[in-house]
Design a protein around this motif. Structure first.
Motif, short mmCIF file in Angstrom:
data_model
loop_
_atom_site.label_atom_id
_atom_site.label_comp_id
_atom_site.label_asym_id
_atom_site.label_seq_id
_atom_site.Cartn_x
_atom_site.Cartn_y
_atom_site.Cartn_z
N LEU A 1 34.60 -33.89 -62.43
CA LEU A 1 33.60 -34.73 -61.80
C LEU A 1 32.78 -35.48 -62.82
N GLN A 2 32.35 -36.59 -62.42
CA GLN A 2 31.29 -37.27 -63.18
C GLN A 2 30.47 -38.04 -62.16
N SER A 3 29.55 -37.32 -61.56
CA SER A 3 28.76 -38.01 -60.54
C SER A 3 27.62 -38.75 -61.18
N GLU A 4 27.20 -39.70 -60.48
CA GLU A 4 26.04 -40.47 -60.94
C GLU A 4 25.08 -40.55 -59.76
N THR A 5 23.88 -40.11 -59.98
CA THR A 5 22.93 -40.11 -58.86
C THR A 5 21.75 -40.99 -59.22
N SER A 6 21.35 -41.75 -58.29
CA SER A 6 20.15 -42.58 -58.53
C SER A 6 18.93 -41.82 -58.09
N VAL A 7 17.96 -41.83 -58.93
CA VAL A 7 16.71 -41.17 -58.56
C VAL A 7 15.58 -42.19 -58.53
#
Lengths: 629, 123
Positions: free
Chosen positions: A623-629
C-alpha cells in the motif's frame, strides 16, 4: 551458313561477333527453349540490333542455363573459332575464354543501372577478374508447353541426338555433371551387393545352425536314454511327467523369444560384426558344449537309470538358456536406451547441425542411429545452393598470381639444404600471397551483399506470384457431392485428371519459383502432378500443397535417387566396434558430403529437493495511501 | 534522515504551527500525508532511505493553511502536538492530525535542506 538438324537450326553471322548457342522455335523438339548469347563487349551495339531482329522477349530475370550436357560435345562453331573444347572449370580464369557457366545478370548488384553496366563491361573485360565481368544474356523463347524441361537428363539425351552438334557447348558445373560421381556410385553398388550378400548368408546359416543345436539339445537329452538303454531306465513318475510339460512350454517360449530377438529382417548392413551378438553366440555355444560334455561323460557312459534326474538336467539347461536370452535382451536392446551421450552432427557442405541423445553404443551402431535420424531431420542436400561460395572462392584464388622474378627455381629436393631452400621459397610465396590478399581492396563483400538482397527480393516476388496462381488454380476444382453425382455424370474427373487439368495454370510460376530457389532438379513434373492429385484427394488447401515446395523437406520426401542409402561410409580413427567415448569424433561419408559427428558425455546431474509448506504461501498488499488532512 | 537501530533518532527539525481552516463542517489543514508503518516504504518518492516508514507530506494545497505556515512537500513529520509520528500507522497519523477539538496543530518536520543549512551556518 545455315545448318539444319531436326527442326532446329543454328546460324552464325560472320558480321556479328556473337556465338549463338541454340535457337528454338516454338515446337521444342530440341528439348529446351533457351538461347544463350555471349556478348563480345566490343560490339555491343550490334548485339542490341540482333536482339531486336529476333523479336524475342528478353527475359531479364532468367539466370541460369540449365546445363543438361554431361558430355559436352564441341560444336562446329566452336571448332571453327578455334576454342578449346570441353572445359570444365567453373569460372573462366583467363581472359581468352568467352564462355562462362553461371554468370549472373547482376546489374543491379553493382548499384549501377543497366545502361552503364555494359560500358563497365567494356572496361573490365580485359582485367584479371575477367570472370566477374563476363555477361551473358539469357533469352527465353516462349515455350510451347509449360513444362519443367529439365526433368531428367537421360530422357533428354535420348530425345535429341543432334543437340550436341547444333549447340555450342557450355562449360561450367551443372547439377547434372555427376557423371564422375555416378560412376563411383555404380561401382560401389556392385561391390557392396556381392560382399554384403555373402556375409549375410553366412551369418544366417550360422544362426540357424546354432538355433537348431540349442533347440534340439534338450530333446536329445530326453530322448537318448529311451533309445540307448530303454530296459534299464526307471519308469517316469508323476513328478517326472510334470517336468515334461515344463520343458515343453519353456522350449516354446525360448523358440518364440529367439525368433523375436534374432531372426528379424536386418534393416542395415554394418561394416564390422556386431560384437555383442557374436559374444552371445559364443557363450551359448560354450554353454551347450559343456552341457553335452557333462551329459556324455556322466550319463551316457555310465548309463544312468535315474530318468527323473536326466529330465531335471534337461530342464536346468532350458532354464539357463532362458537366462542367457534375458542377458541378450539387456545387452542388445536395453543398454542403449538410456541416454548417455549427446552427439553433434554437422553436414560438411552447408553446416546444418543437429544434436541427438544416444545411449551406450558402439560407433557403428551410433552411426546407424545417426543416419536414420539424418533422413528425418536434415533438409535434403542440394548441391545447387553451394555454387555461389565456390565461385567466390575461385575468384579469391584467381586474383593473385605469384611470379618468381629472381629466376630461382626450386630444384628437385635432393639434399638437405636444397630441400630447405625449396620449402622456404614456397613458404615465402604463400606468405607474400596472403599479405597481398590482405592488402588489396576486395569488394567482393559488397557484391555478395547486394546479390543476396537482390536474390531475396526475387524469391519473394516469385513466391507471391506462385501463391496467387496456385490459389486461383485451386478455385477451379470443386469436390462433387453425392447428389450431384447422380444428376450430372458427364465431365467427372478422378483426382489424377483433375490435377492434370489445373496444373498448366500454375506450372509456369511454379517452375520459375523452383528455378529461383534452385530446387528444380528435386521435383519432376510427374512428382508435382502426383502431389497435386494427392492434395486434391485429401482436401488440402493451396497453402498445404505449396508447403513442400516452399521449404526443403527431409531427404525421404524426395525420390529414391536422392536417398543414396547404399553409399554411406564410416571413417573413424578408433575401431568402429569400440564404444562411444567422451570426445569421440568420426565421419559418416556420402558421395556428395559428409557428416561430422562429435560425441560428448551427458553430465552427471545432481538433483536436490526443496520442500515448501503449502501453508507458507501468504501475501500482503503493498500500500501507499495518501490522505488529505 | 537515516537512523541507527537502537539509538535515538536525531534530526534537525522545524517547528510549524498550522491553524486549521473551517470549510463547511470540516477542519482542513491543506496538505496530504503518505507513509506509515503499515505501508510500503519503497514507493515513497521523498524519502532518502527507502526503508523509512515515517509520515511524509506528499502534497500541499496552494494558499492553504499548511503552505501559509511554511510546510513544504517532501517534509517528514516527526511530531504532531507532542505525539510521535515516526512509528505510527497511516491511520493513526491521520487521526492525530484531524482531531475535531483542536484548532491548531504544532508539527515538528524535518527536511534535508535544514541539515545543510545548519552545517553551513556552523562552518
Amino acid at each position: 551458313m545455315l545448318e539444319e538438324g531436326r527442326g532446329c537450326w543454328s546460324w552464325s553471322l560472320p558480321d556479328f561477333p556473337l556465338e549463338m548457342a541454340l535457337i528454338d522455335k516454338a515446337g521444342a523438339e530440341c528439348g529446351g527453349a533457351r538461347v544463350a548469347f555471349k556478348i563480345d563487349p566490343r560490339q555491343l551495339a550490334a548485339s542490341a540490333n540482333l536482339l531486336s531482329e529476333l523479336r524475342l522477349p528478353p527475359d531479364k530475370t532468367a539466370h541460369k542455363l540449365p546445363l543438361r550436357l554431361p558430355a559436352a560435345k564441341p560444336s562446329n562453331l566452336r571448332e571453327a573459332l578455334g576454342q578449346s573444347p570441353g572445359r570444365k572449370d567453373l569460372v573462366a580464369m583467363d581472359t581468352e575464354s568467352t564462355y562462362s557457366g553461371y554468370s549472373y545478370y547482376s546489374g543491379r548488384s553493382r548499384g549501377s543501372h543497366r545502361h552503364g553496366e555494359r560500358s563497365r563491361d567494356h572496361h573490365k573485360s580485359r582485367s584479371k577478374d575477367g570472370s566477374r565481368s563476363e555477361k551473358s544474356v539469357t533469352i527465353n523463347a516462349p515455350p510451347a508447353e509449360p513444362l519443367l524441361g529439365d526433368s531428367s537428363v537421360l530422357g533428354e539425351e535420348v530425345q535429341d541426338d543432334n543437340w550436341g552438334e547444333t549447340t555450342t557447348a557450355v562449360t561450367g558445373t551443372s547439377e547434372h555433371s555427376l557423371s564422375q560421381e555416378d560412376i563411383v556410385r555404380i561401382t560401389k553398388d556392385m561391390e557392396d551387393s556381392v560382399g554384403l550378400d555373402c556375409r549375410r548368408y553366412l551369418t544366417l546359416t550360422l544362426a540357424v545352425v546354432l538355433g537348431l543345436l540349442v533347440f534340439l539339445t534338450p530333446l536329445a537329452f530326453l530322448a537318448l536314454p529311451h533309445l540307448l538303454w530303454p530296459e534299464k531306465l526307471q519308469v517316469c513318475g508323476t513328478a517326472c511327467e510334470g517336468l515334461f510339460i515344463s520343458v515343453a512350454f519353456k522350449l516354446l517360449i525360448l523358440l518364440l523369444a529367439v525368433w523375436a530377438l534374432f531372426f528379424r529382417a536386418p534393416r542395415a548392413g554394418l561394416p564390422r560384426v556386431f560384437v555383442f551378438r557374436a559374444l552371445l553366440a559364443v557363450l551359448v555355444l560354450l554353454f551347450v558344449v559343456s552341457y553335452w560334455l557333462f551329459y556324455g561323460v556322466r550319463i551316457l557312459d555310465s548309463q544312468d537309470e535315474n530318468y527323473q534326474g536326466i529330465v531335471q538336467y534337461a530342464v536346468s539347461l532350458v532354464d539357463a538358456l532362458l537366462f542367457i536370452h534375458y542377458l541378450a535382451i539387456v545387452l542388445l536392446e536395453l543398454r542403449q536406451l538410456q541416454p548417455a551421450f549427446s552427439v553433434c552432427v554437422t553436414r560438411s557442405t552447408d553446416g546444418e547441425t543437429r544434436h541427438y541423445n544416444l545411449g551406450q553404443l558402439s560407433i557403428q551402431r551410433a552411426a546407424l542411429a545417426i543416419i536414420e535420424n539424418y533422413y528425418r531431420d536434415f533438409s535434403v542436400h542440394n548441391p545447387a545452393l553451394l555454387t555461389a561460395s565456390k565461385s567466390r572462392a575461385a575468384k579469391h584464388l584467381a586474383g593473385l598470381k605469384v611470379y618468381n622474378v629472381d629466376g630461382e627455381f626450386p630444384a628437385t629436393p635432393a639434399t638437405g639444404p636444397g630441400n630447405n631452400a625449396a620449402t622456404g621459397l614456397a613458404h615465402s610465396q604463400s606468405r607474400a600471397m596472403i599479405a597481398a590478399a590482405a592488402r588489396r581492396r576486395d569488394t567482393s563483400h559488397n557484391e555478395l551483399y547486394y546479390e543476396e538482397a537482390e536474390h531475396e527480393r526475387r524469391v519473394r516476388k516469385r513466391k507471391a506470384r506462385l501463391v496467387v496462381a496456385v490459389e486461383e488454380a485451386f478455385t477451379h476444382i470443386k469436390r462433387m457431392q453425392e447428389e450431384e453425382q447422380k444428376k450430372a455424370p458427364g465431365d467427372v474427373m478422378d483426382p489424377r485428371e483433375a490435377a492434370q487439368a489445373i496444373f498448366p495454370s500454375m506450372a509456369r510460376s511454379l517452375q520459375k519459383y523452383l528455378r529461383t530457389t534452385r530446387q528444380q532438379h528435386c521435383h519432376s513434373m510427374e512428382s508435382i502432378q502426383q502431389h497435386l492429385a494427392f492434395c486434391i484427394t485429401n482436401n488440402m488447401t493451396p497453402k498445404a500443397f505449396l508447403e513442400s515446395y516452399l521449404t526443403p523437406g527431409p531427404t525421404l520426401q524426395y525420390g529414391r535417387e536422392r536417398w543414396l542409402a547404399r553409399q554411406w561410409t564410416l571413417v573413424s580413427e578408433a575401431s568402429v566396434t569400440s564404444g562411444l567415448k567422451e570426445g569421440a569424433i568420426f565421419l559418416i561419408k556420402c558421395i556428395d558430403f559428409s557428416l561430422v559427428v562429435t560425441a560428448k558425455r551427458i553430465p552427471y546431474i545432481q538433483l536436490s529437493e526443496e520442500f515448501i509448506d503449502p501453508k507458507s504461501h501468504k501475501f500482503v498488499l503493498r500500500l501507499q495511501s495518501e490522505t488529505s488532512v | 534522515m537515516s537512523f541507527i537501530p537502537g539509538q535515538p533518532v536525531t534530526a534537525v527539525v522545524q517547528r510549524i504551527e498550522i491553524r486549521k481552516l473551517r470549510q463547511g463542517e470540516h477542519l482542513i489543514l491543506g496538505f496530504s500525508i503518505g507513509g506509515g508503518i503499515d505501508q510500503d516504504p519503497g514507493q515513497n518518492p521523498f524519502s532518502e532511505d527507502k526503508s523509512d516508514k515515517g509520515i511524509y507530506v506528499t502534497r500541499v494545497t496552494p494558499e492553504g493553511p499548511a503552505e501559509v505556515a511554511g510546510l513544504m512537500m517532501g517534509d517528514k513529520v516527526m511530531q504532531v502536538n507532542g505525539w510521535d509520528m515516526t512509528m505510527v500507522t497511516h491511520d493513526q497519523a491521520r487521526k492525530r492530525l484531524t482531531k475535531k477539538n483542536e484548532d491548531v496543530v504544532r508539527l515538528l518536520v524535518t527536511r534535508k535542506s535544514l541539515e545543510q543549512a545548519v552545517r553551513h551556518s556552523m562552518m
